[in-house]
Design a protein around this motif. Structure first.
Motif, PDB file in Angstrom:
ATOM      1  N   VAL A  10     -14.516 -62.182 -42.347  1.00 47.09           N
ATOM      2  CA  VAL A  10     -14.254 -63.342 -43.187  1.00 47.09           C
ATOM      3  C   VAL A  10     -12.975 -63.096 -43.979  1.00 47.09           C
ATOM      4  CG1 VAL A  10     -15.132 -64.801 -45.050  1.00 47.09           C
ATOM      5  CG2 VAL A  10     -16.703 -63.898 -43.350  1.00 47.09           C
ATOM      6  N   CYS A  11     -12.066 -64.042 -43.892  1.00 39.46           N
ATOM      7  CA  CYS A  11     -10.793 -63.944 -44.601  1.00 39.46           C
ATOM      8  C   CYS A  11     -11.006 -64.261 -46.077  1.00 39.46           C
ATOM      9  CB  CYS A  11      -9.808 -64.934 -43.991  1.00 39.46           C
ATOM     10  SG  CYS A  11      -8.172 -64.869 -44.705  1.00 39.46           S
ATOM     11  N   CYS A  16     -22.672 -58.565 -46.601  1.00 39.98           N
ATOM     12  CA  CYS A  16     -21.219 -58.370 -46.598  1.00 39.98           C
ATOM     13  C   CYS A  16     -20.988 -56.901 -46.934  1.00 39.98           C
ATOM     14  CB  CYS A  16     -20.550 -59.274 -47.621  1.00 39.98           C
ATOM     15  SG  CYS A  16     -18.755 -59.119 -47.635  1.00 39.98           S
ATOM     16  N   HIS A  17     -20.351 -56.180 -46.034  1.00 41.51           N
ATOM     17  CA  HIS A  17     -20.193 -54.732 -46.192  1.00 41.51           C
ATOM     18  C   HIS A  17     -19.029 -54.335 -47.088  1.00 41.51           C
ATOM     19  CE1 HIS A  17     -23.143 -54.349 -43.023  1.00 41.51           C
ATOM     20  NE2 HIS A  17     -22.426 -55.191 -42.296  1.00 41.51           N
ATOM     21  N   ASP A  18     -18.111 -55.246 -47.370  1.00 43.65           N
ATOM     22  CA  ASP A  18     -16.902 -54.893 -48.099  1.00 43.65           C
ATOM     23  C   ASP A  18     -16.838 -55.432 -49.518  1.00 43.65           C
ATOM     24  OD1 ASP A  18     -15.781 -53.508 -45.864  1.00 43.65           O
ATOM     25  OD2 ASP A  18     -15.386 -55.461 -44.963  1.00 43.65           O
ATOM     26  N   TYR A  23     -13.273 -59.245 -44.809  1.00 44.67           N
ATOM     27  CA  TYR A  23     -14.611 -58.784 -45.161  1.00 44.67           C
ATOM     28  C   TYR A  23     -15.478 -58.765 -43.909  1.00 44.67           C
ATOM     29  CZ  TYR A  23     -13.345 -59.569 -50.025  1.00 44.67           C
ATOM     30  OH  TYR A  23     -12.744 -59.513 -51.246  1.00 44.67           O
ATOM     31  N   SER A  24     -16.222 -57.700 -43.689  1.00 44.92           N
ATOM     32  CA  SER A  24     -17.147 -57.600 -42.558  1.00 44.92           C
ATOM     33  C   SER A  24     -18.522 -58.085 -42.993  1.00 44.92           C
ATOM     34  CB  SER A  24     -17.270 -56.152 -42.089  1.00 44.92           C
ATOM     35  OG  SER A  24     -16.041 -55.690 -41.615  1.00 44.92           O
ATOM     36  N   VAL A  25     -19.081 -59.020 -42.229  1.00 43.97           N
ATOM     37  CA  VAL A  25     -20.390 -59.586 -42.547  1.00 43.97           C
ATOM     38  C   VAL A  25     -21.291 -59.451 -41.323  1.00 43.97           C
ATOM     39  CG1 VAL A  25     -21.642 -61.640 -43.310  1.00 43.97           C
ATOM     40  CG2 VAL A  25     -19.325 -61.241 -44.128  1.00 43.97           C
ATOM     41  N   LYS A  69     -20.312 -64.668 -51.598  1.00 44.82           N
ATOM     42  CA  LYS A  69     -19.801 -65.912 -51.028  1.00 44.82           C
ATOM     43  C   LYS A  69     -19.457 -65.764 -49.557  1.00 44.82           C
ATOM     44  CE  LYS A  69     -15.469 -67.097 -51.929  1.00 44.82           C
ATOM     45  NZ  LYS A  69     -14.372 -67.608 -52.739  1.00 44.82           N
ATOM     46  N   HIS A  70     -19.077 -64.567 -49.116  1.00 44.99           N
ATOM     47  CA  HIS A  70     -18.723 -64.365 -47.711  1.00 44.99           C
ATOM     48  C   HIS A  70     -19.960 -64.445 -46.828  1.00 44.99           C
ATOM     49  CE1 HIS A  70     -15.911 -62.055 -50.321  1.00 44.99           C
ATOM     50  NE2 HIS A  70     -15.112 -62.954 -49.773  1.00 44.99           N
TER      51      HIS A  70
END
Length: 173
Positions: free
Chosen positions: A72-73, A101-103, A83-85, A111-112
C-alpha cells in the motif's frame, strides 16, 4: 513475488461480501476503538484512496485458508517505502481471520489494513465474467510526479491567446 504465491487477478481473488466484512470489523478489537468507528475508517475505506494505493497483490491458498498480500502506497509521501499488508481468510467458513499491516508503528488496525480490506471487498462486488484484470502492478498513487515533470503556461490553458480573440472580434465588424 514471494515463494509459493501467485499474482492476484480478478478470477482468483477471494470474495469478501458485506456480512463477512461487518462481522470481522465488529469482532476485531483493533477496529472497534473510538478512533476507527467514524472518520478514520471512512477516510481509509474510500475508493479514491484504496483503488489508487493498493499494488502488487499476490495470494496463496493452503486448503481452505487464503493468504493475500499487497503493498500500500502512503497517502502523503507517495515516494516513501510501501506498507506491506497481509489478509488471512477461511474460504470454507467465509470469514476473515486477520488483517495486518507489517510496517506501521501502531500495534493493531491501521488505515492501510482498512484500505486493503475495503479494496478486496470492492473487487468482490464487481466480478467480470469475460475479462481478467491483473493486480500485480505499481500503484497509481506512487506514480505521482514521475510521468509529468512540468507544465508550460500554454499547456495549462486551453484558451487561445488574447490577440487572436481581439482579431476575431474586430473582423466581426
Amino acid at each position: 513475488m514471494e515463494q509459493g504465491f501467485s499474482k492476484a487477478n480478478s478470477t482468483n481473488l477471494p470474495r469478501i461480501h458485506l456480512l463477512m466484512l461487518g462481522e470481522f470489523l465488529a469482532s476485531n478489537k483493533d477496529f472497534c476503538s473510538a478512533e476507527f468507528r467514524n472518520v478514520k475508517t471512512s477516510m481509509s475505506s474510500r475508493p479514491s484512496y484504496g483503488d489508487d494505493a493498493v499494488s502488487y497483490v499476490q495470494l496463496k491458498r493452503e486448503g481452505d485458508i487464503c493468504i493475500v498480500k499487497c503493498k500500500v502506497c502512503p497517502e502523503h509521501k507517495v515516494h516513501a517505502k510501501l506498507y506491506s499488508v497481509t489478509l488471512i481468510m477461511d474460504e470454507q467458513e467465509e470469514a476473515v481471520k486477520s488483517i495486518e499491516c507489517h510496517d506501521c508503528v501502531s500495534q493493531g488496525g491501521c488505515k492501510h489494513a482498512i484500505a486493503f480490506l475495503m479494496w478486496i471487498h470492492r473487487r468482490s462486488e464487481e466480478p467480470s465474467c469475460t475479462s481478467v484484470e491483473c493486480y500485480w502492478m505499481k500503484s497509481k498513487l506512487s506514480r505521482a510526479g514521475s510521468t509529468l515533470k512540468y507544465l508550460t503556461a500554454s499547456e495549462m490553458s486551453n484558451a487561445k491567446p488574447i490577440c487572436h480573440q481581439i482579431q476575431k472580434y474586430l473582423k466581426s465588424f
